[in-house]
Design a protein around this motif. Structure first.
Motif, PDB file in Angstrom:
ATOM      1  N   TRP A   1       0.918  -1.401   0.127  1.00  9.44           N
ATOM      2  CA  TRP A   1      -0.035  -0.255  -0.165  1.00  9.44           C
ATOM      3  C   TRP A   1       0.801   1.370   0.015  1.00  9.44           C
ATOM      4  O   TRP A   1       0.484   2.063  -0.599  1.00  9.44           O
ATOM      5  N   LEU A   2       1.728   1.028   0.600  1.00 12.59           N
ATOM      6  CA  LEU A   2       2.837   2.368   0.877  1.00 12.59           C
ATOM      7  C   LEU A   2       3.552   2.525  -0.972  1.00 12.59           C
ATOM      8  O   LEU A   2       3.573   3.688  -1.139  1.00 12.59           O
ATOM      9  N   GLN A   3       3.929   1.338  -1.224  1.00 13.40           N
ATOM     10  CA  GLN A   3       4.396   1.372  -2.628  1.00 13.40           C
ATOM     11  C   GLN A   3       3.517   2.069  -3.783  1.00 13.40           C
ATOM     12  O   GLN A   3       3.726   2.826  -4.623  1.00 13.40           O
ATOM     13  N   LEU A   4       2.110   1.576  -3.647  1.00 14.34           N
ATOM     14  CA  LEU A   4       1.138   2.140  -4.312  1.00 14.34           C
ATOM     15  C   LEU A   4       0.910   3.511  -4.105  1.00 14.34           C
ATOM     16  O   LEU A   4       0.702   4.211  -5.399  1.00 14.34           O
ATOM     17  N   ARG A   5       0.833   4.128  -2.949  1.00 15.47           N
ATOM     18  CA  ARG A   5       0.732   5.677  -2.806  1.00 15.47           C
ATOM     19  C   ARG A   5       2.071   6.483  -3.583  1.00 15.47           C
ATOM     20  O   ARG A   5       1.631   7.430  -3.942  1.00 15.47           O
ATOM     21  N   LYS A   6       3.108   5.572  -3.232  1.00 19.81           N
ATOM     22  CA  LYS A   6       4.377   6.380  -3.840  1.00 19.81           C
ATOM     23  C   LYS A   6       4.303   6.481  -5.165  1.00 19.81           C
ATOM     24  O   LYS A   6       4.498   7.615  -5.983  1.00 19.81           O
ATOM     25  N   ALA A   7       3.903   5.503  -5.860  1.00 19.84           N
ATOM     26  CA  ALA A   7       3.916   5.309  -7.435  1.00 19.84           C
ATOM     27  C   ALA A   7       2.675   6.428  -7.832  1.00 19.84           C
ATOM     28  O   ALA A   7       2.750   7.195  -8.978  1.00 19.84           O
ATOM     29  N   PHE A   8       1.620   6.208  -7.386  1.00 20.70           N
ATOM     30  CA  PHE A   8       0.333   7.076  -7.566  1.00 20.70           C
ATOM     31  C   PHE A   8       0.896   8.699  -7.440  1.00 20.70           C
ATOM     32  O   PHE A   8       0.648   9.446  -8.455  1.00 20.70           O
ATOM     33  N   LEU A   9       1.606   9.143  -6.109  1.00 19.31           N
ATOM     34  CA  LEU A   9       1.919  10.290  -6.124  1.00 19.31           C
ATOM     35  C   LEU A   9       2.898  10.853  -7.280  1.00 19.31           C
ATOM     36  O   LEU A   9       2.939  11.768  -7.792  1.00 19.31           O
ATOM     37  N   VAL A  10       3.991   9.778  -7.429  1.00 21.69           N
ATOM     38  CA  VAL A  10       4.928  10.291  -8.448  1.00 21.69           C
ATOM     39  C   VAL A  10       4.332  10.433  -9.889  1.00 21.69           C
ATOM     40  O   VAL A  10       4.750  11.377 -10.653  1.00 21.69           O
ATOM     41  N   GLY A  11       3.791   9.209 -10.231  1.00 15.38           N
ATOM     42  CA  GLY A  11       3.209   9.396 -11.323  1.00 15.38           C
ATOM     43  C   GLY A  11       2.251  10.458 -11.593  1.00 15.38           C
ATOM     44  O   GLY A  11       2.040  10.973 -12.906  1.00 15.38           O
ATOM     45  N   GLY A  12       1.237  10.785 -10.665  1.00 12.14           N
ATOM     46  CA  GLY A  12       0.487  11.739 -10.735  1.00 12.14           C
ATOM     47  C   GLY A  12       1.172  13.323 -10.904  1.00 12.14           C
ATOM     48  O   GLY A  12       0.632  14.171 -11.638  1.00 12.14           O
ATOM     49  N   ILE A  13       2.212  13.516 -10.289  1.00  9.98           N
ATOM     50  CA  ILE A  13       3.016  14.757 -10.551  1.00  9.98           C
ATOM     51  C   ILE A  13       3.709  14.771 -11.820  1.00  9.98           C
ATOM     52  O   ILE A  13       3.619  15.917 -12.405  1.00  9.98           O
ATOM     53  N   ILE A  14       4.118  13.777 -12.417  1.00 11.29           N
ATOM     54  CA  ILE A  14       4.470  13.549 -13.775  1.00 11.29           C
ATOM     55  C   ILE A  14       3.522  14.197 -14.588  1.00 11.29           C
ATOM     56  O   ILE A  14       3.741  15.033 -15.541  1.00 11.29           O
ATOM     57  N   CYS A  15       2.484  13.463 -14.527  1.00 14.07           N
ATOM     58  CA  CYS A  15       1.076  13.789 -15.514  1.00 14.07           C
ATOM     59  C   CYS A  15       0.648  15.100 -15.157  1.00 14.07           C
ATOM     60  O   CYS A  15       0.206  15.809 -16.074  1.00 14.07           O
ATOM     61  N   CYS A  16       0.803  15.749 -13.977  1.00 12.69           N
ATOM     62  CA  CYS A  16       0.168  17.058 -13.800  1.00 12.69           C
ATOM     63  C   CYS A  16       1.342  17.889 -14.615  1.00 12.69           C
ATOM     64  O   CYS A  16       0.953  19.133 -14.819  1.00 12.69           O
ATOM     65  N   LEU A  17       2.443  17.881 -14.230  1.00 11.77           N
ATOM     66  CA  LEU A  17       3.699  18.619 -14.941  1.00 11.77           C
ATOM     67  C   LEU A  17       3.244  18.554 -16.434  1.00 11.77           C
ATOM     68  O   LEU A  17       3.284  19.572 -17.205  1.00 11.77           O
ATOM     69  N   GLY A  18       2.746  17.463 -17.044  1.00 15.54           N
ATOM     70  CA  GLY A  18       2.333  17.209 -18.484  1.00 15.54           C
ATOM     71  C   GLY A  18       1.265  18.313 -18.810  1.00 15.54           C
ATOM     72  O   GLY A  18       1.281  18.813 -19.643  1.00 15.54           O
ATOM     73  N   GLN A  19       0.332  18.061 -17.871  1.00 12.14           N
ATOM     74  CA  GLN A  19      -0.814  18.962 -18.216  1.00 12.14           C
ATOM     75  C   GLN A  19      -0.481  20.489 -18.276  1.00 12.14           C
ATOM     76  O   GLN A  19      -1.073  21.296 -18.766  1.00 12.14           O
ATOM     77  N   LEU A  20       0.286  20.888 -17.178  1.00  8.84           N
ATOM     78  CA  LEU A  20       0.707  22.189 -16.975  1.00  8.84           C
ATOM     79  C   LEU A  20       1.350  22.687 -18.118  1.00  8.84           C
ATOM     80  O   LEU A  20       1.218  23.590 -18.893  1.00  8.84           O
TER      81      LEU A  20
END
Length: 158
Positions: free
Chosen positions: A29-48
Motif C-alpha cells: 500500500w505504501l508503494q502504491l501511494r508513492k507510485a500514484f504520487l510520483v506518476g500523478g506529479i509527472i502527469c500534472c507537469l505534463g498537463q501544466l
C-alpha cells in the motif's frame, strides 16, 4: 563423508533464516501511494505544459508535441544527473509513465555503455531495454490495425 540427517536439517533451517533476513519486505500500500504520487506529479507537469502551450497560442496537437518533447528532455537530463534513478527508487512504477520512463531507459543505457565507445557501446546497446518496447508496440499496433481492417471488411461497426 556423508552428512547426517540432523546436519542437513540444520543447514536447511539456517539457509531459510538467511533468505528471510536478506529478502527485502515491501509494504504494497505504501508503494502504491508513492507510485500514484510520483506518476500523478509527472502527469500534472505534463498537463501544466500543455496548458501553458495552449495559453501561448498553440493548438492542442502542437501543445501535446511540445509537452512530449519537454518531458523527454527533462527525463534525459535528470537521468544524466543521476536524479531520475532516485525518483524511480522512491516512486517505483509511477516513474514508468510511458514517455518519461521510455526516455529514461534509453538515456540510462547510453550512459552505462558509453565507455565501450560510440559504435559498440552506445550504438549497439542503447535500445537494449527500449528495443522490446518498440518491437511489441509496433507489433501490437499492427495486430490491432489488422483486426480493425478485417472488422470493417466484414461490415462490423468497429
Amino acid at each position: 563423508m556423508a552428512e547426517t540427517e540432523k546436519q542437513k536439517q540444520r543447514r536447511e533451517k539456517e539457509y531459510s533464516e538467511y533468505t528471510r533476513e536478506m529478502t527485502p519486505t515491501h509494504n504494497l500500500w505504501l508503494q502504491l501511494r508513492k507510485a500514484f504520487l510520483v506518476g500523478g506529479i509527472i502527469c500534472c507537469l505534463g498537463q501544466l505544459l500543455i496548458n501553458a502551450a495552449v495559453d501561448l497560442g498553440a493548438d492542442k496537437g502542437t501543445a501535446g508535441s511540445w509537452c512530449s518533447l519537454i518531458l523527454v528532455f527533462l527525463s534525459v537530463v535528470l537521468t544524466g544527473l543521476g536524479i531520475y534513478p532516485r525518483i524511480a527508487k522512491f516512486g517505483g512504477a509511477g516513474t514508468l509513465v510511458p514517455i518519461t520512463g521510455f526516455a529514461n531507459s534509453i538515456a540510462s543505457a547510453a550512459i552505462e555503455y558509453k565507455a565501450e565507445g560510440q559504435v559498440f557501446g552506445v550504438g549497439c546497446k542503447i535500445f537494449t531495454i527500449a528495443g522490446p518496447v518498440i518491437l511489441y508496440g509496433i507489433f501490437s499496433s499492427w495486430l490491432m490495425g489488422l483486426i480493425l481492417w478485417i472488422g470493417r471488411m466484414l461490415g462490423l461497426a468497429i
